[in-house]
Scaffold this active site. Structure first.
Site, PDB file in Angstrom:
ATOM      1  N   CYS A 174       0.839  -1.212   0.000  1.00  0.00           N
ATOM      2  CA  CYS A 174       0.000   0.000   0.000  1.00  0.00           C
ATOM      3  C   CYS A 174       0.874   1.262   0.000  1.00  0.00           C
ATOM      4  O   CYS A 174       2.021   1.245  -0.463  1.00  0.00           O
ATOM      5  CB  CYS A 174      -0.991  -0.005   1.167  1.00  0.00           C
ATOM      6  SG  CYS A 174      -2.391   1.124   0.916  1.00  0.00           S
ATOM      7  N   ASP A 192      -3.293   1.378  10.133  1.00  0.00           N
ATOM      8  CA  ASP A 192      -4.459   2.246  10.330  1.00  0.00           C
ATOM      9  C   ASP A 192      -4.873   2.249  11.798  1.00  0.00           C
ATOM     10  O   ASP A 192      -5.370   3.254  12.302  1.00  0.00           O
ATOM     11  CB  ASP A 192      -5.610   1.796   9.434  1.00  0.00           C
ATOM     12  CG  ASP A 192      -5.249   2.004   7.977  1.00  0.00           C
ATOM     13  OD1 ASP A 192      -4.537   1.149   7.407  1.00  0.00           O
ATOM     14  OD2 ASP A 192      -5.627   3.054   7.417  1.00  0.00           O
TER      15      ASP A 192
HETATM   16  O1  LIG Z   1      -0.814   7.087   8.053  1.00  0.00           O
HETATM   17  P1  LIG Z   1      -0.085   6.492   6.897  1.00  0.00           P
HETATM   18  O2  LIG Z   1       1.191   5.834   7.324  1.00  0.00           O
HETATM   19  O3  LIG Z   1       0.114   7.472   5.755  1.00  0.00           O
HETATM   20  O4  LIG Z   1      -1.006   5.341   6.253  1.00  0.00           O
HETATM   21  C1  LIG Z   1      -1.413   4.245   7.034  1.00  0.00           C
HETATM   22  C2  LIG Z   1      -2.325   3.341   6.267  1.00  0.00           C
HETATM   23  O5  LIG Z   1      -3.440   4.066   5.742  1.00  0.00           O
HETATM   24  C3  LIG Z   1      -3.802   3.496   4.489  1.00  0.00           C
HETATM   25  O6  LIG Z   1      -5.184   3.247   4.423  1.00  0.00           O
HETATM   26  P2  LIG Z   1      -6.116   3.866   3.232  1.00  0.00           P
HETATM   27  O7  LIG Z   1      -5.327   3.913   1.965  1.00  0.00           O
HETATM   28  O8  LIG Z   1      -6.575   5.228   3.714  1.00  0.00           O
HETATM   29  O9  LIG Z   1      -7.283   2.908   3.149  1.00  0.00           O
HETATM   30  C4  LIG Z   1      -2.972   2.240   4.328  1.00  0.00           C
HETATM   31  O10 LIG Z   1      -3.584   1.099   4.899  1.00  0.00           O
HETATM   32  C5  LIG Z   1      -1.722   2.658   5.048  1.00  0.00           C
HETATM   33  O11 LIG Z   1      -0.891   1.573   5.400  1.00  0.00           O
END
Ligand SMILES: O=P(O)(O)OC[C@H]1O[C@H](OP(=O)(O)O)[C@H](O)[C@@H]1O
Length: 325
Positions: free
Chosen positions: A133, A202
């Protein structure tokens, strides 16, 4: 999003819409946007009554909270800002809320940088890192390692269905990091070439479970089998206080069209009015602590099983809805 709360400023509703549609995404970025939106609400609230002002701020927080359920950084941000709302007059309430939101946003950026320095210490010159991701916390570790002069290569999983791996690849290439982009199904094969798995989070539960983008748990299981350490980069903002009292973290189920577009569905079902074809699209999964080597925070790195001590220190035993006084 329909504005069911009449006193909520349109800018707050727009932020909530962006979060729900994932135009604003990533747990830390969502928290930052939510704090900014509460500051906007405070700036624009049209009332001279302190009670009405507080009501409007709580309604704005509720609107933001209802967007996505899994990343705890969102309610943690809302709670932090609202706890700073203080004063006898609207002028005082406005000033304290805006100041608190600014403080939150500055601390968020600082925490991410500190976390990056801690995570960087786990990386050696010449290491190959596999990512899943797009995580700004995880990227902060890589950025700090690069600033230390370490040569790093990355194997980047594309991350179906929304392919946020592309954002990771774009950032890493901007920094000059050699990137091998792979489909998710190729991860096990390429783990043989990786020195670390590095992901964000998350939410982190009190038992050290890591809630992150769907596919993280399978990657971690395979990494353990291959002997590749799994490092989770997560600011303490990702610690989920409700899990200390036995609550579980809700896993967001997203729209099926992210997986199967309408025309693709029609290819499968043909003329049939087919309700026997079900598409499931969970956005996150849970990686048990035994498959995680280290949780890297701005307060240092922790084995997942000990994270609860940090949670108690930071949150006490208090929980509750973010907008509750
Ligand atoms: O806070 P940071 O490290 O940037 O992101 C943390 C997590 O948030 C994202 O969720 P999504 O893409 O919003 O569903 C991903 O799962 C990623 O690992």
């Amino acid at each position: 999003m329909e504005n069911r709360q009449p006193d909520v400023d349109p800018a707050v509703v727009a932020t909530a819409d962006d979060i729900a549609a994932m135009r604003t995404r990533g747990a830390a970025t969502i928290a930052d946007a939510a704090a900014k939106a509460l500051a906007t609400q405070a700036e624009r609230a049209e009332t001279t009554q302190p009670a009405a002002f507080e009501r409007q701020l709580r309604a704005a927080a509720e609107t933001l909270y209802e967007t996505r359920p899994t990343a705890v950084s969102l309610p943690n941000a809302l709670r932090y800002v609202l706890r700073g709302m203080d004063g006898e007059t609207v002028t005082e309430l406005r000033a304290t809320t805006i100041a608190r939101a600014e403080e939150f946003r500055a601390e968020l950026a600082q925490a991410q940088q500190r976390l990056g320095e801690v995570g960087s210490n786990r990386l050696r010159d010449g290491d190959v890192v596999m990512t899943h991701c797009h995580s700004t916390d995880a990227l902060s570790c890589l950025e700090a390692a690069l600033e230390d002069g370490k040569e790093i290569e990355a194997i980047v999983k594309e991350t179906r269905p929304r392919k946020q791996g592309h954002i990771t690849a774009q950032q890493l290439r901007e920094w000059g990091v050699p990137v091998t982009l792979i489909v998710d199904n190729a991860a096990r094969r390429y783990l043989d070439e990786a020195d670390h798995v590095l992901v964000g989070a998350d939410s982190i539960a009190a038992d050290g479970s890591v809630i992150n983008k769907i596919g993280t748990s399978g990657l971690a299981v395979n990494a353990r089998e291959r002997g590749v350490p799994v490092m989770v980069a997560a600011q303490t903002l990702k610690l989920h206080p409700d899990t200390m009292t036995g609550h579980t973290v809700e896993i967001e189920m997203r729209d099926e069209t992210e997986v199967l577009a309408d025309d693709q569905r029609a290819d499968i079902t043909g003329e049939r009015d087919d309700d026997g074809l079900i598409v499931e699209n969970p956005a996150f999964d849970v990686t048990p602590p035994r498959h995680v080597d280290a949780i890297v925070t701005e307060r240092g790195q922790f084995p997942p099983e000990s994270i609860v001590t940090l949670m108690r220190e930071l949150f006490g035993e208090t929980t509750g809805e973010p907008w509750e006084p």
